[in-house]
Design a protein around this motif. Structure first.
Motif, PDB file in Angstrom:
ATOM      1  N   ALA A   1      -4.838   4.234  -4.403  1.00 63.53           N
ATOM      2  CA  ALA A   1      -3.857   3.209  -4.777  1.00 63.53           C
ATOM      3  C   ALA A   1      -3.489   2.359  -3.560  1.00 63.53           C
ATOM      4  CB  ALA A   1      -2.605   3.867  -5.370  1.00 63.53           C
ATOM      5  N   GLY A   2      -3.300   3.011  -2.420  1.00 62.82           N
ATOM      6  CA  GLY A   2      -2.988   2.273  -1.197  1.00 62.82           C
ATOM      7  C   GLY A   2      -4.134   1.368  -0.779  1.00 62.82           C
TER       8      GLY A   2
ATOM      9  N   ALA B   1       0.827  -1.206   0.000  1.00 65.21           N
ATOM     10  CA  ALA B   1       0.000   0.000   0.000  1.00 65.21           C
ATOM     11  C   ALA B   1       0.862   1.257   0.000  1.00 65.21           C
ATOM     12  CB  ALA B   1      -0.944  -0.007   1.204  1.00 65.21           C
TER      13      ALA B   1
ATOM     14  N   GLY C   1      -3.865  13.515  -3.543  1.00 61.73           N
ATOM     15  CA  GLY C   1      -3.911  12.748  -2.300  1.00 61.73           C
ATOM     16  C   GLY C   1      -4.932  11.625  -2.370  1.00 61.73           C
ATOM     17  N   TRP C   2      -6.082  11.916  -2.960  1.00 61.69           N
ATOM     18  CA  TRP C   2      -7.111  10.887  -3.085  1.00 61.69           C
ATOM     19  C   TRP C   2      -6.663   9.760  -3.999  1.00 61.69           C
ATOM     20  CZ3 TRP C   2     -10.522  10.296   0.407  1.00 61.69           C
ATOM     21  CH2 TRP C   2     -11.054  11.381   1.085  1.00 61.69           C
ATOM     22  N   TYR C   3      -5.946  10.105  -5.056  1.00 60.91           N
ATOM     23  CA  TYR C   3      -5.454   9.075  -5.980  1.00 60.91           C
ATOM     24  C   TYR C   3      -4.439   8.177  -5.272  1.00 60.91           C
ATOM     25  CZ  TYR C   3      -4.296   7.191 -10.596  1.00 60.91           C
ATOM     26  OH  TYR C   3      -4.130   6.377 -11.678  1.00 60.91           O
ATOM     27  N   ALA C   4      -3.533   8.785  -4.505  1.00 58.78           N
ATOM     28  CA  ALA C   4      -2.548   8.012  -3.743  1.00 58.78           C
ATOM     29  C   ALA C   4      -3.241   7.156  -2.688  1.00 58.78           C
ATOM     30  CB  ALA C   4      -1.535   8.953  -3.096  1.00 58.78           C
ATOM     31  N   LEU C   5      -4.225   7.719  -2.019  1.00 60.82           N
ATOM     32  CA  LEU C   5      -4.984   6.949  -1.024  1.00 60.82           C
ATOM     33  C   LEU C   5      -5.723   5.793  -1.691  1.00 60.82           C
ATOM     34  CD1 LEU C   5      -5.996   6.676   1.928  1.00 60.82           C
ATOM     35  CD2 LEU C   5      -7.911   8.156   1.265  1.00 60.82           C
TER      36      LEU C   5
ATOM     37  N   ALA D   1       0.989   3.955  -3.099  1.00 61.48           N
ATOM     38  CA  ALA D   1       0.726   5.378  -2.894  1.00 61.48           C
ATOM     39  C   ALA D   1       1.882   6.219  -3.421  1.00 61.48           C
ATOM     40  CB  ALA D   1       0.486   5.662  -1.411  1.00 61.48           C
TER      41      ALA D   1
ATOM     42  N   ALA E   1       1.831   6.307  -7.192  1.00 67.00           N
ATOM     43  CA  ALA E   1       0.811   7.239  -7.660  1.00 67.00           C
ATOM     44  C   ALA E   1       1.300   8.677  -7.579  1.00 67.00           C
ATOM     45  CB  ALA E   1      -0.473   7.063  -6.852  1.00 67.00           C
ATOM     46  N   ILE E   2       1.908   9.041  -6.468  1.00 63.30           N
ATOM     47  CA  ILE E   2       2.408  10.410  -6.308  1.00 63.30           C
ATOM     48  C   ILE E   2       3.522  10.692  -7.312  1.00 63.30           C
ATOM     49  CG2 ILE E   2       3.655  11.964  -4.751  1.00 63.30           C
ATOM     50  CD1 ILE E   2       2.022  10.612  -2.446  1.00 63.30           C
TER      51      ILE E   2
END
Length: 154
Positions: A65-66, A22, A59-63, A26, A29-30
């Protein structure tokens, strides 16, 4: 009765690997968003006017992905304890989920470049999540000694 016993699962090891995956997802993604916006000048998730870091969608995209990595870990855990050939089923789940995530950007009205780049980023995320969680699952299996076959005397 199947003479081959099912392997046990070290859940702590599996979920530790899932948590690490996770974090990696994340970060991918970042990094992917920074690369797309900063180097290639592509609108990834938000207009370039929001800056290289973008807005809250980064941030939502990274979250997301996690969370996808944790969901994949949960799916693998269930498959390991309930199905025959769990890694094969997991592979199919990952391939199909990755395909869906790659197609999703194409139903938006974003520019072609943004759709293609986001689809590529989703491919990288799917491959990373699938391979890392599968590796964690394989290392979390506890082999079970085969049951002795009773001898029959004639």
């Amino acid at each position: 009765m199947d003479p081959r016993p099912s392997p046990a699962v070290n859940a702590g090891k599996l979920w530790a690997g899932g948590a690490a995956t996770a974090a990696v997802a994340a970060l991918i993604a970042i990094a992917g968003i920074l690369l797309g916006r900063g180097l290639f000048d592509v609108d990834v998730l938000a207009p370039k006017g929001q800056g290289t870091w973008g807005d809250a969608s980064t941030g939502w995209y990274a979250l997301g992905a996690g969370l996808a990595a944790l969901v994949a870990t949960g799916i693998l855990h269930v498959l390991l304890i309930t199905t025959p050939r769990p890694m094969r089923f997991f592979g199919w789940v990952i391939v199909l989920a990755t395909a869906v995530s790659m197609l999703a950007p194409f139903v938006t009205d974003a520019s072609t470049g943004a759709r293609v780049y986001t689809s590529g980023l989703n491919l990288v995320l799917g491959v990373a999540i699938g391979s890392l969680v599968a590796g964690s699952g394989k290392s979390a299996l506890i082999p079970v000694a085969p049951r002795p076959v009773p001898r029959t005397y004639r």
